[in-house]
Write a protein that holds these residues in place. Structure first.
Motif, PDB file in Angstrom:
ATOM      1  N   ARG A 260       0.840  -1.196   0.000  1.00 28.83           N
ATOM      2  CA  ARG A 260       0.000   0.000   0.000  1.00 28.83           C
ATOM      3  C   ARG A 260       0.881   1.255   0.000  1.00 28.83           C
ATOM      4  O   ARG A 260       0.556   2.265  -0.602  1.00 28.83           O
ATOM      5  N   GLY A 266      -4.464   6.305  -0.526  1.00 28.35           N
ATOM      6  CA  GLY A 266      -5.871   6.157  -0.870  1.00 28.35           C
ATOM      7  C   GLY A 266      -6.129   5.276  -2.067  1.00 28.35           C
ATOM      8  O   GLY A 266      -7.269   4.909  -2.329  1.00 28.35           O
ATOM      9  N   ASP A 269      -6.688  -0.303  -1.091  1.00 29.04           N
ATOM     10  CA  ASP A 269      -7.404  -0.628   0.152  1.00 29.04           C
ATOM     11  C   ASP A 269      -6.965  -1.990   0.635  1.00 29.04           C
ATOM     12  O   ASP A 269      -6.777  -2.907  -0.170  1.00 29.04           O
ATOM     13  N   ASP A 271      -8.159  -5.033   3.027  1.00 26.33           N
ATOM     14  CA  ASP A 271      -9.260  -5.580   3.807  1.00 26.33           C
ATOM     15  C   ASP A 271      -8.740  -5.909   5.208  1.00 26.33           C
ATOM     16  O   ASP A 271      -7.756  -6.621   5.357  1.00 26.33           O
ATOM     17  N   SER A 278      -6.880  -4.548  -2.545  1.00 31.63           N
ATOM     18  CA  SER A 278      -7.768  -4.204  -3.667  1.00 31.63           C
ATOM     19  C   SER A 278      -7.560  -2.742  -4.030  1.00 31.63           C
ATOM     20  O   SER A 278      -7.042  -1.954  -3.234  1.00 31.63           O
ATOM     21  N   ASN A 280      -8.860   0.951  -4.948  1.00 28.84           N
ATOM     22  CA  ASN A 280      -9.983   1.866  -4.720  1.00 28.84           C
ATOM     23  C   ASN A 280     -10.241   2.638  -6.011  1.00 28.84           C
ATOM     24  O   ASN A 280      -9.451   3.474  -6.420  1.00 28.84           O
ATOM     25  N   ASN A 283     -10.276   6.663  -5.982  1.00 33.82           N
ATOM     26  CA  ASN A 283      -9.022   7.397  -5.769  1.00 33.82           C
ATOM     27  C   ASN A 283      -7.977   7.054  -6.793  1.00 33.82           C
ATOM     28  O   ASN A 283      -6.847   7.519  -6.696  1.00 33.82           O
TER      29      ASN A 283
END
Lengths: 368, 71
Positions: A260, A266, A269, A271, A278, A280, A283
């Motif tokens: 990330r 942003g 994402d 989980d 995953s 987003n 964004n």
């Protein structure tokens, strides 16, 4: 989101060291069984224009479904061919300041004016006739004097006095430009007198005894001629970035946080339970494509970075002459005028050719 | 480019200081290149019109984030 941005034909591949699939291959003949010839209805279906952000000075909008040449044409027209009014001729009666005449004239020319250019005509160059239809006259008359001792209010007793405290008009700003209405201009511009868009632009600094007295003529021009006539501060576009995760090689959960951090905040994402990574969608456009992922061996093959070839995110900042939402329509108008000019010339040529029955509807090659 | 009858289409600028471009259009089947040029200009015009219409529609719709920018 937009219809099918994940269609691989629309992607430009962004790899660690090179870019692949740059050009548009959407023309007839490239894919054998498909007809990619110009079709207005298909274009209208694929076209998607959406304004995202709007302020008094800038606008951000998406233009999806056009070729890069069209988007680039609009960008170039915005910068260079949308007309504005700026000061061009400076007649100096008196300039005893330390700023040279030409430097001061250059600075004054760059001041953006709050005038709607559609009221004016272009002034043919090197012609002496300046009418109220093509010229705007401003005056700049500033003298610097010392304030009488009684009027001075000092801040701290020990410090050196600020020039503004002890002198009148020690700084010449764009707010000192005064408009002199000529002929019909006083009625036409009664409700909105021409002024610089920003009153606080510093033009020169004076000391007591120095004086600037000049008459300024503003005319209509385009950015191609000189950048002072450009209506935009900047007009840029970028392509929509895409982060495509490979479903066959998911990111190992222990590296999810590191993954990330490789992207702009942003965009990814995680989980909280399964630590699955995953993208987003909302964004995604903030992704800056710094390709940090490709530097780490553990993410090799997990993700592909792409850009969508016909998704243009425009960011246009206006100087103030035009409201930002009016800039794109103005540039479209300029382009259509040019098309009309060329088209009438081509049609005239066609009529000339067709007048001679010997030539079969085609143009003769000129002998070079 | 989008016209399937066009065999070759290109432009060049002979010298950057002069304001000229040379456009070359070559057609299959002995068709009229000038007519292709006029068709292309018309198509470009309708393209601009469509974009302008879509842009105006988007301006009038909701969903625009309006914010205050101090200049």
């Amino acid at each position: 989101m937009q219809s099918d941005i994940y269609n691989p034909r629309r992607h430009v591949g962004v790899h660690a060291e090179y870019i692949s699939d740059v050009s548009n291959r959407d023309f007839p003949g490239h894919y054998p069984d498909e007809d990619n010839s110009w079709n207005l209805d298909l274009f209208r279906k694929k076209l998607h224009v959406k304004v995202n952000e709007l302020s008094q000075r800038s606008i951000q909008f998406d233009l999806v479904g056009v070729d890069a040449s069209i988007a680039n044409a609009f960008r170039r027209i915005l910068i260079a061919e949308v007309p504005t009014i700026a000061i061009e001729h400076v007649y100096v009666w008196n300039n005893t300041s330390v700023i040279q005449d030409e430097v001061l004239a250059h600075r004054i020319g760059l001041v953006p004016l709050n005038v709607d250019p559609s009221y004016f005509e272009f002034k043919p160059d090197a012609q002496d006739q300046a009418t109220d239809r093509n010229t705007l006259v401003f005056k700049l008359d500033v003298t610097c004097t010392r304030k009488p001792k009684t009027a001075i209010v000092r801040g701290t007793k020990k410090a050196e006095p600020e020039p503004e405290e002890i002198y009148n008009h020690s700084i010449v700003t764009s707010g000192d430009l005064t408009w002199e209405p000529q002929g019909e201009q006083s009625e036409v511009f009664a409700s909105k007198p021409p002024r610089p868009t920003n009153e606080n632009i510093v033009l020169a600094k004076l000391r007591p005894g120095q004086e600037i007295s000049m008459e300024l003529h503003a005319i209509k021009g385009v950015g191609k001629e000189h950048a002072k006539w450009s209506p935009v501060a900047t007009a840029t576009y970028r392509l929509l970035p895409l982060v495509v995760l490979n479903p066959e090689k998911p990111v190992p959960p222990q590296y999810a946080e590191k993954f990330r951090k490789c992207f702009s905040p942003g965009v990814i994402d995680i989980d909280p339970v399964t630590k699955a990574v995953s993208v987003n969608e909302k964004n995604l456009r903030n992704e800056s494509m710094n390709r940090e992922v490709f530097r780490h061996k553990e993410f090799e093959g997990c993700v592909e970075l792409k850009r969508v070839r016909d998704f243009f995110i425009f960011n246009v900042e206006s100087e103030g002459t035009y409201a930002p939402e009016k800039l794109l329509p103005e540039s479209i108008k300029v382009l259509r005028q040019k098309i009309a000019t060329i088209r009438s010339a081509a049609e005239r040529l066609l009529a000339e050719i067709e007048g001679e029955p010997a030539v079969q509807g085609d143009v003769e090659m000129a002998d070079a | 480019m989008k016209n399937p009858k066009v065999e070759f289409c290109g432009y060049s600028v002979p010298h950057p200081s002069e304001n000229h471009i040379n456009i070359r259009i070559q057609m299959y089947d002995n068709l009229s290149a000038l007519q292709a040029l006029i068709t292309a200009l018309n198509d470009l015009d309708t393209l601009c019109e469509t974009i302008e219409g879509a842009y105006d529609a988007s301006l009038r719709s909701d969903g625009i984030e309006r914010w205050d920018e101090k200049s």
